[in-house]
Design an enzyme around this catalytic site. Structure first.
Site, PDB file in Angstrom:
ATOM      1  N   TYR A  33       0.823  -1.204   0.000  1.00  0.00           N
ATOM      2  CA  TYR A  33       0.000   0.000   0.000  1.00  0.00           C
ATOM      3  C   TYR A  33       0.855   1.252   0.000  1.00  0.00           C
ATOM      4  O   TYR A  33       2.059   1.203   0.273  1.00  0.00           O
ATOM      5  CB  TYR A  33      -0.978  -0.002   1.183  1.00  0.00           C
ATOM      6  CG  TYR A  33      -0.375   0.344   2.541  1.00  0.00           C
ATOM      7  CD1 TYR A  33       0.443  -0.540   3.216  1.00  0.00           C
ATOM      8  CD2 TYR A  33      -0.635   1.579   3.139  1.00  0.00           C
ATOM      9  CE1 TYR A  33       0.976  -0.218   4.462  1.00  0.00           C
ATOM     10  CE2 TYR A  33      -0.102   1.907   4.388  1.00  0.00           C
ATOM     11  CZ  TYR A  33       0.696   1.004   5.043  1.00  0.00           C
ATOM     12  OH  TYR A  33       1.237   1.322   6.261  1.00  0.00           O
ATOM     13  N   GLU A 180      11.516   2.914  14.684  1.00  0.00           N
ATOM     14  CA  GLU A 180      10.627   3.962  14.164  1.00  0.00           C
ATOM     15  C   GLU A 180       9.331   3.952  14.951  1.00  0.00           C
ATOM     16  O   GLU A 180       9.167   3.162  15.881  1.00  0.00           O
ATOM     17  CB  GLU A 180      10.368   3.748  12.668  1.00  0.00           C
ATOM     18  CG  GLU A 180       9.781   2.395  12.342  1.00  0.00           C
ATOM     19  CD  GLU A 180       9.626   2.131  10.840  1.00  0.00           C
ATOM     20  OE1 GLU A 180       9.584   3.080  10.044  1.00  0.00           O
ATOM     21  OE2 GLU A 180       9.512   0.950  10.489  1.00  0.00           O
TER      22      GLU A 180
END
Ligand code: PDD
Length: 284
Positions: A33, A180
């Site tokens: 995506y 992250e």
């Protein structure tokens, strides 16, 4: 009001969009995506999102690529039909519909391509004004975080855990270093140098991250790409996250420790301002 969404070449109302229960996205999370932000009805960094999509498809051995021009055209059409001024276009490509089998299906299998718009306040929102609080949590994702797959259960779990404990998001930690955020890149500022982790298979190379690097150079900030621990982040002068949906958003607390004076940092605010100015100059 019902949105118009995109499904395999057609624009249809969201209630009418139907995907097979045999789709590999459903059975194996075998789908990729991209999320492209939209401001003033125009897209930011569309081409770079498409390059990353190509790379993700190559890495997972998808047998063909999609035509960027076609994708651009249905993104524009979705923005127009849904009258989207500010928010995102979500694009997903799955390997398609096939009998359930761990082996990849025939290369002739048609991909399932879906896209939809979502309204979101990107430029002005509470997170920008107040900053966000993040909680650290062990990074238990697979080791191909550089590929943007829809296999997002662990980041979703981590975010839910953070919200449950009164935070806004989680920073993931592997071998004592921050990798992250659940859906963003993590940064700190120390003595005028901005620091973010080097890219490899353990993080997604953010499109916003790359744009922010350019802004930082223009502002004459020093940049360093290296690992940092939660303790180093807690001792930093400033911290922030970057992504298509947050741009540059200040982090004001990590676990129980305020960052700096607990308010959005100066470097961070300037960087955000420059990022938005520059993004607006290059929207399509
Ligand atoms: N997430 N790291 C992860 C794990 C992400 O999911 C994202 C983006 C980023 C930042 O990438 P970019 O700057 O290209 O948006 C980093 C999107 C916004 C999402 O999943 O909704």
């Amino acid at each position: 009001m019902s949105r118009t969404v995109y499904l395999n070449g057609q624009f249809i109302l969201e209630e009418e969009a139907k995907v097979s229960i045999f789709d590999r996205a459903l059975l194996f999370a075998d789908a990729l995506y991209e999320v492209t932000s939209v401001i003033d009805g125009k897209m930011i960094d569309f081409e770079n999102h498409m390059k990353r999509l190509d790379r993700s498809m190559e890495e997972l051995h998808y047998p063909r690529k999609l035509d960027h021009k076609e994708i651009k055209s249905f993104h524009h059409e979705l923005i127009k039909r849904n009258n989207l001024s500010e928010g995102i276009v979500y694009l997903q490509v799955s390997r398609g519909v096939a009998e359930r089998d761990f082996a990849f299906p025939s290369e002739k299998t048609e991909f399932t391509v879906t896209a939809f718009t979502q309204e979101k306040k990107l430029v002005e929102n509470d997170a920008v004004i107040n900053g966000i609080k993040v909680m650290s949590i062990e990074d238990l994702r697979w080791k191909r975080c550089d590929v943007k797959t829809v296999q997002l259960l662990y980041p979703s779990f981590a975010k839910a855990q953070a919200l449950k404990e009164g935070y806004d998001d989680a920073w993931l930690v592997r071998n004592n270093y921050v990798t992250e955020g659940t859906s963003n890149n993590a940064w700190i500022v120390r003595k005028g140098t901005i620091i973010t982790r080097q890219t490899d298979n353990l993080i997604l190379k953010g499109i916003t991250r790359e744009a922010v690097k350019e802004c930082a150079k223009e502002l004459n900030y020093k940049l360093d790409y290296k690992n940092f621990s939660v303790q180093e982040a807690q001792a930093a002068d400033e911290a922030f996250i970057t992504s298509a949906t947050t741009f540059v958003t200040p982090v004001v607390k990590i676990n129980d420790k305020k960052i700096g004076d607990g308010k959005p940092g100066k470097f961070t605010q300037l960087l955000r301002k420059r990022y938005i100015e520059k993004a607006k100059e290059n929207t399509i």
